[in-house]
Design a protein around this motif. Structure first.
Motif, PDB file in Angstrom:
ATOM      1  N   ASN B 223       0.790  -1.239   0.000  1.00  0.00           N
ATOM      2  CA  ASN B 223       0.000   0.000   0.000  1.00  0.00           C
ATOM      3  C   ASN B 223       0.819   1.283   0.000  1.00  0.00           C
ATOM      4  OD1 ASN B 223      -2.518  -1.417   0.067  1.00  0.00           O
ATOM      5  ND2 ASN B 223      -2.009  -1.983   2.168  1.00  0.00           N
ATOM      6  N   GLU B 224       2.081   1.192   0.399  1.00  0.00           N
ATOM      7  CA  GLU B 224       2.931   2.374   0.304  1.00  0.00           C
ATOM      8  C   GLU B 224       4.359   1.917   0.081  1.00  0.00           C
ATOM      9  OE1 GLU B 224       2.217   4.496   3.890  1.00  0.00           O
ATOM     10  OE2 GLU B 224       3.342   3.087   5.119  1.00  0.00           O
ATOM     11  N   PRO B 225       5.161   2.770  -0.568  1.00  0.00           N
ATOM     12  CA  PRO B 225       6.504   2.337  -0.919  1.00  0.00           C
ATOM     13  C   PRO B 225       7.405   2.147   0.293  1.00  0.00           C
ATOM     14  CG  PRO B 225       5.999   4.518  -1.846  1.00  0.00           C
ATOM     15  CD  PRO B 225       4.818   4.089  -1.042  1.00  0.00           C
ATOM     16  N   ILE B 226       8.419   1.343   0.103  1.00  0.00           N
ATOM     17  CA  ILE B 226       9.405   1.158   1.153  1.00  0.00           C
ATOM     18  C   ILE B 226       9.999   2.525   1.511  1.00  0.00           C
ATOM     19  CG2 ILE B 226      11.313   0.722  -0.469  1.00  0.00           C
ATOM     20  CD1 ILE B 226      12.344  -1.381   1.562  1.00  0.00           C
ATOM     21  N   GLY B 227      10.228   2.765   2.765  1.00  0.00           N
ATOM     22  CA  GLY B 227      10.774   4.046   3.211  1.00  0.00           C
ATOM     23  C   GLY B 227       9.701   5.017   3.674  1.00  0.00           C
ATOM     24  N   SER B 228       8.432   4.716   3.357  1.00  0.00           N
ATOM     25  CA  SER B 228       7.361   5.627   3.762  1.00  0.00           C
ATOM     26  C   SER B 228       7.274   5.743   5.276  1.00  0.00           C
ATOM     27  CB  SER B 228       6.014   5.143   3.220  1.00  0.00           C
ATOM     28  OG  SER B 228       6.053   5.088   1.824  1.00  0.00           O
ATOM     29  N   GLU B 229       7.556   4.622   5.936  1.00  0.00           N
ATOM     30  CA  GLU B 229       7.478   4.629   7.395  1.00  0.00           C
ATOM     31  C   GLU B 229       8.515   5.584   7.967  1.00  0.00           C
ATOM     32  OE1 GLU B 229       6.501   0.522   5.874  1.00  0.00           O
ATOM     33  OE2 GLU B 229       8.031   2.011   5.535  1.00  0.00           O
ATOM     34  N   ILE B 230       9.709   5.570   7.401  1.00  0.00           N
ATOM     35  CA  ILE B 230      10.764   6.469   7.884  1.00  0.00           C
ATOM     36  C   ILE B 230      10.361   7.913   7.623  1.00  0.00           C
ATOM     37  CG2 ILE B 230      13.116   7.233   7.391  1.00  0.00           C
ATOM     38  CD1 ILE B 230      13.794   4.267   6.906  1.00  0.00           C
ATOM     39  N   GLU B 231       9.844   8.136   6.439  1.00  0.00           N
ATOM     40  CA  GLU B 231       9.493   9.510   6.079  1.00  0.00           C
ATOM     41  C   GLU B 231       8.334  10.044   6.906  1.00  0.00           C
ATOM     42  OE1 GLU B 231      10.848   9.485   1.416  1.00  0.00           O
ATOM     43  OE2 GLU B 231       9.050   8.417   2.022  1.00  0.00           O
ATOM     44  N   SER B 232       7.456   9.133   7.336  1.00  0.00           N
ATOM     45  CA  SER B 232       6.326   9.597   8.133  1.00  0.00           C
ATOM     46  C   SER B 232       6.643   9.549   9.631  1.00  0.00           C
ATOM     47  CB  SER B 232       5.093   8.740   7.845  1.00  0.00           C
ATOM     48  OG  SER B 232       5.327   7.414   8.273  1.00  0.00           O
ATOM     49  N   GLY B 233       7.879   9.170   9.947  1.00  0.00           N
ATOM     50  CA  GLY B 233       8.294   9.168  11.351  1.00  0.00           C
ATOM     51  C   GLY B 233       7.906   7.931  12.107  1.00  0.00           C
ATOM     52  N   ARG B 234       7.372   6.939  11.383  1.00  0.00           N
ATOM     53  CA  ARG B 234       6.963   5.727  12.105  1.00  0.00           C
ATOM     54  C   ARG B 234       8.139   4.829  12.424  1.00  0.00           C
ATOM     55  NH1 ARG B 234       3.014   3.374   8.300  1.00  0.00           N
ATOM     56  NH2 ARG B 234       3.282   5.205   6.990  1.00  0.00           N
ATOM     57  N   ARG B 235       9.201   4.959  11.646  1.00  0.00           N
ATOM     58  CA  ARG B 235      10.444   4.262  11.935  1.00  0.00           C
ATOM     59  C   ARG B 235      10.310   2.747  12.017  1.00  0.00           C
ATOM     60  NH1 ARG B 235      14.585   6.387  14.352  1.00  0.00           N
ATOM     61  NH2 ARG B 235      15.499   4.489  13.522  1.00  0.00           N
TER      62      ARG B 235
END
Lengths: 475, 241
Positions: B223-235
């Motif tokens: 549902n979202e590209p790899i790295g989205s978690e880092i960019e959204s601060g979810r880490r």
């Protein structure tokens, strides 16, 4: 001098094929053959791969009915992981996926591949006798075909994760249930789909009945019929036991556990085709060939367990006074009866709360060998595997639906060639009729040879020495 | 030595702690730098070169390079993207990566990075290696043709499992993964629950009995590209092992 006619490529079928018509010294048809000229080798390169990967890998045989291969392989792998009976949600999700597949595949075939022949006549100008012609002359039918196919594909997506080459069935069960949102989205259109399916049955029925004389003279020959049936004799497209009947409706064998299919069915290899020729062992290769698919299934079952399709089946059987129907052109009517049956089943399943269950997967004691069978849109599909202790496939044998129909398709071509060939020249009329005969069986030549590519038809006329005297291709 | 410094990534000033790598500092600041061999909890390896950035104009592996005051780092530039595409492309053609039936599809970091970088087809010819599979272990399956030699399993086995199951042999194009046993994986002390099994970013090391259990649509990168978690601060992009 004897001659041979070749039709290549065959059009509006799934895959790539060629027809040759061999003439004797008096320009009479001696024999005709459907050649499947491509080879892919899935049975070999699946060896060494882990068994749990197979339902996803093997469906790549086909882009038309991947669900059938996915489910037949999954049924075999259920047994490999020691599961004989799935949980209700797993079995019903798979059935829903399968009925969606039957619905979309049959709709595609009827509306897009066959309807030009039925609506415009076999001899109509090819510039009109195609799906664009249908869209212009009968736009409502063209739209129905698209929308029915879409509905089937949406069901596949809801059950397998995507419309083509999904991952829903896993050894021992399924990886998802049907959410309330998915169910409601599908229920929204179900009444319309049933109405359209009834209309399609009527169209096929009216065509067959009003062209009965033509159908009786067109690729009409007796054969055995093979299909899965439920224990009570009902049509069951997902699971059951094998039944074979002869052309008069007498039982050859019945309620055979398909795990033992090798005791009943064998395959013959011939030098001109990559497609094998299966036959009933007890009768032998000469006369033991049989039909599969919609015609065979409607002929072989005692009844259909959904009311609208059962009423249609009774009308169908009344034409031949309850005896098996052996007309190649009757395939279309039988196919639309199954479309109606599939959508009735879909409606029942969508109202079944089991589909929202969460008990998706079972495990048992590992086995080393298993067979999975399913009634694919085009007929009975056999998947047979052996798996080693580590989980690697060591043997794979596939008898796909189109392979089962190999001999009948050859007979159909020969019958039509004898009727319509005049001299050594391939006329448009001959080409059309040969294609219509093959198309009635809805062959998927990609599946049959596990081959890759387009599926046009070429016809050649050859002399006794094999020199090509005439050839004609359609695209 | 500890303390905070500032550095610049793609024109944006970020705060970092002395002792961090550029990759760690970027992650903490919500800046995604693509990577494959780097993994939280494992020592840096610097082998895949996907995380290469320009530090004051010079190429450096972000996963191994410590931060320093005054660093000006380029991450998202056309030149670096082309470099990463090339590296990922070579990893694809050196192995047999058939995403269409690989059970890691949707959860595979190689596939996810390729999608993020917009790779649709390889530029180089496939090499079709024949490195074989190992199905001997009761709980783990190895497909050598999918190994990208990131070394995560080697490090995870040593550093987290306190074992030494995996190692590399050979050099250059002949380099490949092997096991600390004479014949096959079942002779090692690998257990199905070992963190080394989870560390594989691709479909080379697989836990038996789990294939395709997550439906399409619910997989890690559906549902979202790899790295989205880092960019959204979810880490949570890097799997904690």
């Amino acid at each position: 001098m004897s001659t041979k006619i070749t039709i290549e490529p065959v059009t509006r079928v799934e895959g790539h094929g060629k027809v040759t018509i061999h003439l004797d010294d008096n320009n009479q048809v001696e024999r005709a053959r459907l050649h499947i000229v491509e080879f892919r080798g899935f049975e070999r390169f699946i060896q060494g791969r882990p068994f749990w990967e197979v339902p996803v890998t093997i469906q790549r045989l086909c882009g038309i009915c991947p669900v059938s291969h996915h489910l037949a392989a999954a049924k075999a792998m259920d047994r490999i992981v020691g599961v004989d009976v799935l949980t209700p949600v797993a079995e019903k999700m798979r059935r829903l996926m399968h009925y969606g597949q039957i619905f979309q595949s049959h709709s595609l075939h009827f509306f897009h591949l066959c309807s030009p022949d039925l609506l415009f006549g076999f001899d109509a100008d090819v510039a009109i006798r195609n799906v664009i012609g249908v869209a212009q002359k009968h736009p409502e039918l063209a739209v129905q075909g698209v929308m029915m196919r879409k509905y089937g594909q949406e069901i596949i997506k809801a059950t397998a994760g995507k419309k083509i080459h999904g991952t829903g069935a896993i050894p021992g069960g399924i990886n998802k249930n049907l959410s309330i949102e998915e169910r409601d989205a599908l229920l929204k259109d179900i009444d319309q789909q049933i109405e359209w399916a009834q209309g399609a049955v009527k169209l096929a029925q009216d065509y067959t009945v009003s062209h009965l004389d033509e159908a009786l003279a067109f690729a009409n020959f007796p054969s055995h019929h093979l299909s899965l049936v439920r224990e009570d004799g009902a049509m069951d497209l997902y699971h059951g036991n094998l039944r074979a009947i002869d052309a008069a409706g007498e039982t050859v064998f019945d309620q055979v556990d398909y795990a033992n299919y090798t005791n009943y069915i064998a395959e013959e290899v011939r030098d001109y085709s990559y497609m094998k020729f299966p036959y009933i062992k007890s009768i032998g290769p000469e006369d033991g060939w049989y039909r599969v698919g919609p015609l065979a299934r409607v002929n072989a079952c005692n009844f259909i367990d959904t009311p609208l399709a059962e009423a249609s089946r009774q009308a169908f059987m009344a034409v031949t006074e309850g005896k098996p129907n052996n007309l190649s052109l009757a395939y279309h009517w039988a196919r639309m009866i199954e479309v109606l049956h599939a959508v009735e089943k879909i409606q029942l399943l969508l109202h079944d709360p089991d589909l929202q269950g969460t008990d998706l997967l079972l495990k048992g004691d590992r086995r080393e060998e298993a067979v999975g069978l399913i009634e694919a849109p085009r007929g009975t599909l056999f998947h047979h595997y052996k798996v080693n202790e580590g989980g690697q496939v060591t043997m794979c044998n596939l008898i796909v639906s189109t392979t089962n129909n190999n001999e009948p398709m050859n007979r159909a071509v020969e019958s039509v060639a004898k009727t319509y060939l005049s001299g050594q020249t391939i006329t448009e009329g001959l080409l059309n009729h040969v294609e219509v005969a093959i198309r009635a069986y809805d062959p998927c030549l990609s599946c049959a040879t596990h081959a890759l590519g387009r599926m046009p038809l070429e016809v050649q006329v050859l002399d006794r020495e094999g020199s090509v005297l005439d050839r004609r291709a359609t695209r | 030595m500890s303390g905070k410094i500032t550095l610049i990534i793609d024109g944006q000033e970020i705060e970092a702690e002395i002792g961090q790598t550029i990759l760690d500092a970027a992650d903490a600041a919500g800046v995604y730098i693509p990577r494959l061999c780097a993994m939280k909890g494992l020592s840096p390896h610097g082998s895949c070169r996907v995380c290469t950035v320009h530090v004051n104009g010079r190429p450096q592996a972000a996963c191994t390079q410590p931060v320093a005051p005054g660093m000006s780092i380029e991450n998202e530039t056309p030149e670096l993207k082309a470099h990463r595409v090339s590296v990922i492309d070579m990893l694809f053609v050196e192995g047999n990566h058939y995403c269409m039936f690989c059970e890691k599809s949707g959860n595979c970091e190689l596939q996810a990075v390729a999608y993020r970088l917009g790779i649709l087809a390889p530029q180089h010819d496939y090499m079709f290696p024949c490195r074989g599979v190992d199905a001997s272990h009761p709980e783990v399956f190895i497909d050598g043709n999918r190994c990208i030699l990131c070394g995560r399993c080697v490090r995870a086995s040593q550093e987290l499992d306190n074992k030494n199951v995996f190692q590399f042999v050979g050099r250059g194009i002949h380099k490949r993964l092997t096991f600390n046993a004479p014949n096959n994986l079942s002779q090692t002390d690998l257990a199905g629950i070992d963190k080394a099994v989870d560390s594989c970013p691709v479909g080379a090391i697989l836990r038996k009995g789990t294939a395709f259990s997550v439906p399409i649509g619910q997989r890690l990168y559906d549902n979202e590209p790899i790295g989205s978690e880092i960019e959204s601060g979810r880490r949570t992009n890097d799997r904690q092992v």
